[in-house]
Write a protein that holds these residues in place. Structure first.
Motif, PDB file in Angstrom:
ATOM      1  N   ARG A  12       0.835  -1.182   0.000  1.00  0.00           N
ATOM      2  CA  ARG A  12       0.000   0.000   0.000  1.00  0.00           C
ATOM      3  C   ARG A  12       0.883   1.250   0.000  1.00  0.00           C
ATOM      4  O   ARG A  12       1.923   1.280   0.653  1.00  0.00           O
ATOM      5  N   LYS A  13       0.440   2.273  -0.700  1.00  0.00           N
ATOM      6  CA  LYS A  13       1.189   3.519  -0.795  1.00  0.00           C
ATOM      7  C   LYS A  13       0.505   4.600   0.033  1.00  0.00           C
ATOM      8  O   LYS A  13      -0.713   4.753  -0.014  1.00  0.00           O
ATOM      9  N   TYR A  14       1.320   5.342   0.776  1.00  0.00           N
ATOM     10  CA  TYR A  14       0.831   6.486   1.535  1.00  0.00           C
ATOM     11  C   TYR A  14       1.604   7.727   1.088  1.00  0.00           C
ATOM     12  O   TYR A  14       2.840   7.717   1.044  1.00  0.00           O
ATOM     13  N   ILE A  25       2.588  11.404   2.117  1.00  0.00           N
ATOM     14  CA  ILE A  25       2.686  12.182   3.355  1.00  0.00           C
ATOM     15  C   ILE A  25       3.372  13.503   3.062  1.00  0.00           C
ATOM     16  O   ILE A  25       4.371  13.552   2.336  1.00  0.00           O
ATOM     17  N   THR A  76       4.826  -1.874   2.430  1.00  0.00           N
ATOM     18  CA  THR A  76       4.116  -0.596   2.480  1.00  0.00           C
ATOM     19  C   THR A  76       5.076   0.514   2.071  1.00  0.00           C
ATOM     20  O   THR A  76       6.234   0.541   2.491  1.00  0.00           O
ATOM     21  N   PHE A 115       5.868   4.632   1.844  1.00  0.00           N
ATOM     22  CA  PHE A 115       5.576   6.001   2.245  1.00  0.00           C
ATOM     23  C   PHE A 115       6.315   6.942   1.310  1.00  0.00           C
ATOM     24  O   PHE A 115       7.548   6.901   1.215  1.00  0.00           O
ATOM     25  N   ASP A 129      -2.449  11.638   2.516  1.00  0.00           N
ATOM     26  CA  ASP A 129      -2.827  10.659   3.535  1.00  0.00           C
ATOM     27  C   ASP A 129      -2.499  11.130   4.943  1.00  0.00           C
ATOM     28  O   ASP A 129      -3.026  10.583   5.913  1.00  0.00           O
ATOM     29  N   MET A 149      -1.008   5.493   9.308  1.00  0.00           N
ATOM     30  CA  MET A 149      -1.567   4.215   8.889  1.00  0.00           C
ATOM     31  C   MET A 149      -2.810   3.876   9.713  1.00  0.00           C
ATOM     32  O   MET A 149      -3.792   3.348   9.188  1.00  0.00           O
ATOM     33  N   ARG A 189      -5.930   5.264   8.520  1.00  0.00           N
ATOM     34  CA  ARG A 189      -6.401   4.625   7.284  1.00  0.00           C
ATOM     35  C   ARG A 189      -6.764   3.156   7.531  1.00  0.00           C
ATOM     36  O   ARG A 189      -6.878   2.382   6.598  1.00  0.00           O
TER      37      ARG A 189
END
Length: 340
Positions: free
Chosen positions: A58-60, A62, A90, A92, A120, A312, A315
């Motif tokens: 998953r991509k966040y 920031i 994951t 970021f 995010d 995280m 979300r």
């Protein structure tokens, strides 16, 4: 300009429109050289983030917003970039908005632009003023997590605080100085970058309390609003030392330590004990040279982990991490330097 990234991703990283990115990628006219440089830097940043991330989780996205001297923001950037790799698969993707000084309204406007563009989460080091806390409330109302970094906004709607217990750090500094001068006359030059920052205020409160209660023979002369910049801090320090010849120690809350030491040297004065914060490159060199005696250090990578987990959590990827998540304060000497 060949690249493997979507135009919208480059635009997000650079903080410009997709139309601007398209003009740069296709070598069209009408784009300022500074903007071209930003787009190219954004592509390099995306390439660096992609390196070693073949396993896509998953991509966040920031946004890290900081008002602080460059030597400190450089240390924060390294900590966040290094720590991000430990969360793989994951991912970021951090975009940094860094300035040595910003007006409160400029910070609020920047936070509003980030909110409208979408993100995010926001990691924020900013002064505790109404304009900023109101912008934080707008972000949180839009379901965007805000994590305050190093200096808190305790009366805001922020999701979490990542940093040290600043009051305890100030108390530790007072203990180190108090034990060195116990029973002796001493006066400490206390430097603040600005009284707008809650974290610095907490350090000063803790410092003054311990001196008042345990070491009443030690006096304090305070300077501030040099914003951690060498030139401004140096002028303030030189003026204070000239007016107070009894000053013989320093507790640097706000930075600019080379300039403070230069002021002592210019007046041919001895700084018998110098306590500083943050193990950035400047303080590391001063510590090794014996010009700074103690550095109160906390691990910025721990703060980065706290921030990532809090975002995280909002979300629903992991259990939430709200409230205060304090990192430990270490007393660093030339003999117990952390291994890089």
């Amino acid at each position: 300009m060949a690249h493997p990234f979507l135009v919208k991703d480059i635009a997000f990283q650079a903080g410009v429109s997709t139309a601007t990115v398209d003009r740069v990628l296709n070598d069209r006219t009408g784009v300022r050289p500074q903007t071209v440089a930003r787009v190219k830097a954004a592509i390099r940043e995306l390439e660096k983030q992609q390196a070693g991330m073949e396993i896509q989780g998953r991509k966040y996205a920031i946004d890290v917003v900081m008002e602080a001297p460059e030597r400190f923001t450089d240390a924060v950037r390294r900590a966040f970039e290094n720590e991000a790799t430990t969360f793989m698969p994951t991912i970021f993707r951090c975009r940094f908005h860094l300035a040595e000084t910003m007006r409160a309204q400029e910070i609020a406007q920047l936070l509003d632009r980030i909110r409208l563009r979408g993100t995010d989460g926001v990691v924020l080091k900013a002064p505790d003023v109404p304009e900023v806390t109101a912008a934080v409330a707008r972000l949180e109302s839009a379901d965007i997590a805000v994590v305050t970094l190093v200096t808190d906004l305790p009366h805001s709607a922020r999701t979490a605080y990542a940093g040290a217990d600043n009051r305890a750090a100030g108390e530790t500094a007072a203990y180190l100085i108090g034990e060195r001068f116990a029973g002796q006359a001493a006066t400490v030059l206390v430097t603040l970058s600005s009284n707008r920052f809650r974290g610095e205020e907490e350090r000063e409160i803790g410092f003054r309390r311990i001196l008042r209660e345990r070491y009443p023979s030690i006096g304090i002369v305070e300077i501030g609003e040099g914003f951690g910049k060498s030139e401004e801090t140096g002028v303030l320090a030189l003026d204070a030392l000239t007016r107070h010849p009894e000053i013989n120690a320093a507790y640097s809350i706000g930075g600019g330590n080379r300039a403070v030491l230069a002021a002592f040297h210019q007046l041919d004065r001895t700084c018998s004990l110098f306590v500083a914060h943050d193990l950035d490159q400047e303080n590391l060199e001063l510590l090794r040279d014996g010009r700074v005696h103690f550095v109160l250090h906390h691990d910025l990578k721990t703060d980065a982990r706290t921030a990532f987990r809090a975002i995280m959590g909002r979300r629903t990827a992991v259990a939430g991490s709200g409230g205060q998540c304090l990192s430990a304060v270490e007393v660093i000497t030339p003999y117990n330097l952390p291994v890089a």
